[in-house]
Write an enzyme that holds these catalytic residues in place. Structure first.
Site, PDB file in Angstrom:
ATOM      1  N   ASP A 136     -12.965   5.526  -6.199  1.00 52.67           N
ATOM      2  CA  ASP A 136     -12.024   4.773  -5.371  1.00 52.67           C
ATOM      3  C   ASP A 136     -10.811   5.660  -5.125  1.00 52.67           C
ATOM      4  O   ASP A 136     -10.279   6.261  -6.066  1.00 52.67           O
ATOM      5  CB  ASP A 136     -11.593   3.514  -6.148  1.00 52.67           C
ATOM      6  N   ASP A 196      -9.215   2.861  -0.370  1.00 54.73           N
ATOM      7  CA  ASP A 196      -8.468   1.616  -0.467  1.00 54.73           C
ATOM      8  C   ASP A 196      -7.572   1.441   0.766  1.00 54.73           C
ATOM      9  O   ASP A 196      -6.960   2.405   1.227  1.00 54.73           O
ATOM     10  CB  ASP A 196      -7.600   1.700  -1.736  1.00 54.73           C
ATOM     11  N   GLU A 247     -11.754   0.653   3.313  1.00 61.19           N
ATOM     12  CA  GLU A 247     -11.473  -0.790   3.310  1.00 61.19           C
ATOM     13  C   GLU A 247     -10.481  -1.078   4.436  1.00 61.19           C
ATOM     14  O   GLU A 247      -9.386  -0.542   4.437  1.00 61.19           O
ATOM     15  CB  GLU A 247     -10.856  -1.194   1.965  1.00 61.19           C
ATOM     16  N   HIS A 270     -14.323  -7.019  -5.864  1.00 63.66           N
ATOM     17  CA  HIS A 270     -13.397  -7.409  -6.928  1.00 63.66           C
ATOM     18  C   HIS A 270     -12.200  -8.213  -6.433  1.00 63.66           C
ATOM     19  O   HIS A 270     -11.378  -8.633  -7.239  1.00 63.66           O
ATOM     20  CB  HIS A 270     -12.906  -6.149  -7.644  1.00 63.66           C
ATOM     21  N   ASP A 271     -12.068  -8.381  -5.127  1.00 65.26           N
ATOM     22  CA  ASP A 271     -10.964  -9.166  -4.565  1.00 65.26           C
ATOM     23  C   ASP A 271     -11.429 -10.524  -4.054  1.00 65.26           C
ATOM     24  O   ASP A 271     -10.610 -11.303  -3.565  1.00 65.26           O
ATOM     25  CB  ASP A 271     -10.333  -8.414  -3.373  1.00 65.26           C
TER      26      ASP A 271
HETATM   27  C1  GLC Z   1      -7.129  -3.236  -2.063  1.00 67.32           C
HETATM   28  C2  GLC Z   1      -7.834  -3.402  -3.376  1.00 67.32           C
HETATM   29  C3  GLC Z   1      -7.087  -4.414  -4.183  1.00 67.32           C
HETATM   30  C4  GLC Z   1      -5.703  -3.865  -4.436  1.00 67.32           C
HETATM   31  C5  GLC Z   1      -5.004  -3.505  -3.119  1.00 67.32           C
HETATM   32  C6  GLC Z   1      -3.814  -2.635  -3.369  1.00 67.32           C
HETATM   33  O1  GLC Z   1      -7.148  -4.384  -1.302  1.00 67.32           O
HETATM   34  O2  GLC Z   1      -9.166  -3.735  -3.167  1.00 67.32           O
HETATM   35  O3  GLC Z   1      -7.726  -4.723  -5.385  1.00 67.32           O
HETATM   36  O4  GLC Z   1      -4.921  -4.812  -5.104  1.00 67.32           O
HETATM   37  O5  GLC Z   1      -5.843  -2.769  -2.272  1.00 67.32           O
HETATM   38  O6  GLC Z   1      -4.209  -1.367  -3.826  1.00 67.32           O
END
Ligand code: GLC
Ligand code: CA
Length: 538
Positions: free
Chosen positions: A97, A198, A240, A314-315
């Site tokens: 990541d 991310d 993402e 995970h979110d």
């Molecule tokens: C992304 C991650 C999340 C994190 C955020 C800030 O959305 O998936 O878990 O809190 O970025 O890094």
């Protein structure tokens, strides 16, 4: 093959919640190594690890204080190297990541940057002048409160899109970008398989104009990163991008490889929330729109980009609790959701425990650990939102639903740890666990294993053209995938009622490859019944 990821299945591990090797209650890298045989049995090609870098853990590792070190709670760099080589022995690549939008406020760059405007690292972050109590704008942070934080030593505000301990990096600074690219190449040279980026759509933002995503220089920066950092052949890169639409996704995942392999888009994920509200403002899933969205993504990216396929991470909450039935039809609906996803064109991602049909946790509020949940609860309490409504939102959408420990056995702490787990184990591990599903030919685990094997056996899963069937049917999601003389037909009853079979001819000239029920009942689709047919070329 350079594009191995097109026919691959990727498994996401949230290290903190996967397997604890030393009894401190927190999952770690040696724990992951001990489960590689399990992942090989499942059949996945790659593992995306949520961050294991050195971090104060304000946002569970998404706040990095050293990009070239492993956090001691997860292990050592030797453990990491061993994970890469042990995974490789089993044909599994490790995807790291990359959190490039922000660092931790405890990163040495920021510690120096906040001490003086003269620091060589000051400009690595986003600073604006202002007076104490008069921030540059009223922009809010994703985890609540203002996005601006006052630092008296320099008499300036810094910008943070997420928590106050996650200052945004200033991508306008070329020296910062070079350091990040060096770091990425350094990881690639360790032999990893690729990167998940991310919040990649936040790079190149323009806070003065209130622009946080899709900034003016976003694609320019990604192309530069691709040229300078993703140089090793065969790396998979997935960004993402909550803001992605099909047009921007064609840029992100352009077939010429100028940006990334693919992006996670969230259009289908954002449908079950109230119009104009946040994710916490619950609304039923508008099924026909859900079908329309997925149809549009399948069609738009065909030949012009590449889809990533996911229901969970995970979110997000557990899909079987969100869109299936985590009670009576848990097994059937988990299988239905698995088939619906794995039949689509793109690269499927399985989030740890999804292959067991793990469910949301329904804990009292004090059991939750997530910074996003905690901040939301205090904000909504302050606004006078009733306690039951807050609890309902957390139970439905809280990120900790995905972060309860992996359920390995029906024993103590679900076999996750010998110590006391950092977050409560879901008591339903007595029924839902890997050990029992490995023994059971009709389990959700075995269903995922079969889907992965079928993908490796029939190229039509990778290459077949998507065509939606019955777009207006209120309960059935059905489609075909066609390549040469081969055709897949997927038919899913998305709900818990028995209905007439809307495609009674589907079996003619086709073989039933897989079904969410052990037997066939002509003429009807039972609750969450899902079938996969194959017609083979002559
Ligand atoms: C992304 C991650 C999340 C994190 C955020 C800030 O959305 O998936 O878990 O809190 O970025 O890094
Ligand atoms: Ca541990």
């Amino acid at each position: 093959m350079a594009e191995w990821w097109k026919s691959a299945v990727i498994y996401q591990i949230y290290p903190r919640s996967f397997a604890d090797s030393n009894g401190d209650g927190i999952g770690d890298i040696p724990g992951i190594i001990s489960k590689l045989d399990y992942l090989q049995t499942l059949g996945v090609d790659a593992v995306w690890l949520s961050p294991v870098y050195r971090s104060p853990q304000d946002d569970n590792g998404y706040d990095i204080s050293d990009y070239r070190d492993i956090d001691p709670i997860f292990g050592t760099m030797e453990d990491m190297d061993r994970l890469i080589s042990e995974a490789d022995k089993r044909g599994i690549r490790i995807i790291m990541d990359l959190v490039l939008n922000h660092s931790s406020d405890e990163h040495p760059w920021f510690i120096s940057a906040r001490q003086s405007r003269e620091s060589p690292w000051h400009d690595y972050y986003i600073w604006r002048d202002g007076a104490e109590d008069a921030p540059p704008s009223d922009m809010g942070a994703s985890f609540g409160g203002s996005a601006w934080e006052w630092v008296p030593e320099v008499g300036q505000y810094y910008f943070h899109q997420f928590s106050v301990k996650q200052p945004d990096l200033n991508w306008e600074n070329p020296a910062l970008r070079r350091e990040l690219y060096d770091m990425i190449r350094w990881w690639a040279d360790k032999g990893i398989g690729g990167f998940r980026l991310d919040v990649v759509d936040h790079l190149g933002k323009d806070p003065d104009r209130g622009i946080t995503v899709k900034g003016p220089r976003l694609h320019e920066f990604i192309r530069e990163m691709s040229r300078e950092a993703f140089v090793k052949p065969g790396l998979v890169t997935v960004g993402e991008a909550w803001s992605a639409d099909t047009e921007s996704a064609k840029l992100y995942s352009a077939p010429d490889g100028s940006e990334l392999s693919m992006v996670f888009q969230f259009e289908h994920i954002k449908l079950d929330q109230a119009e104009g509200g946040e994710k916490w403002d619950l609304a039923p899933l508008p099924f026909l729109r859900f079908k329309e969205v997925l149809n549009r993504w399948q069609t738009a990216l065909s030949g012009q980009g590449w889809n990533s396929l996911f229901w969970e991470n995970h979110d997000l909450p557990r899909s079987v609790s969100r869109w299936g039935d985590d009670g009576k039809y848990r097994t059937e609906s988990a299988k239905m959701l698995a088939l619906l996803l794995h039949g689509l064109q793109g690269t499927p991602y399985i989030y740890q425990g999804q292959e067991l049909g793990m469910t949301n946790a329904r804990y009292p509020l004090e059991e939750y650990r997530d910074i996003e949940i905690r901040n939301m609860v205090s904000e909504r309490r302050a606004k006078g939102v009733p306690e039951e409504e807050i609890l309902r939102s957390v139970h439905a959408k809280g990120r900790d639903n995905a972060r309860t420990p992996m359920q390995w056995t029906d024993g103590k702490n679900a076999g996750f740890t010998d110590g006391s787990p950092w977050i409560k184990v879901n008591p339903n591990h007595a029924d839902i666990n890997a050990a029992s599903q490995l023994e059971d030919e009709s389990s959700v685990f075995r269903f995922y294993q079969t889907l992965i094997r079928l993908r490796k056996t029939h190229p039509v899963f990778t290459d077949g053209t998507f065509e939606m069937l019955l777009p207006d049917h209120p309960a059935v999601f059905a489609y075909t995938r066609t390549e040469g003389g081969s055709q897949l037909l997927v038919m899913c009853n998305f709900f818990g009622d028995t209905i007439p079979d809307p495609l009674p001819e589907a079996g003619a000239g086709r073989r039933l490859l897989l079904s969410s029920y052990p037997d066939e009942k002509p003429g009807i689709l039972r609750p969450y019944e899902a079938r996969l047919y194959l017609k083979e070329s002559e």
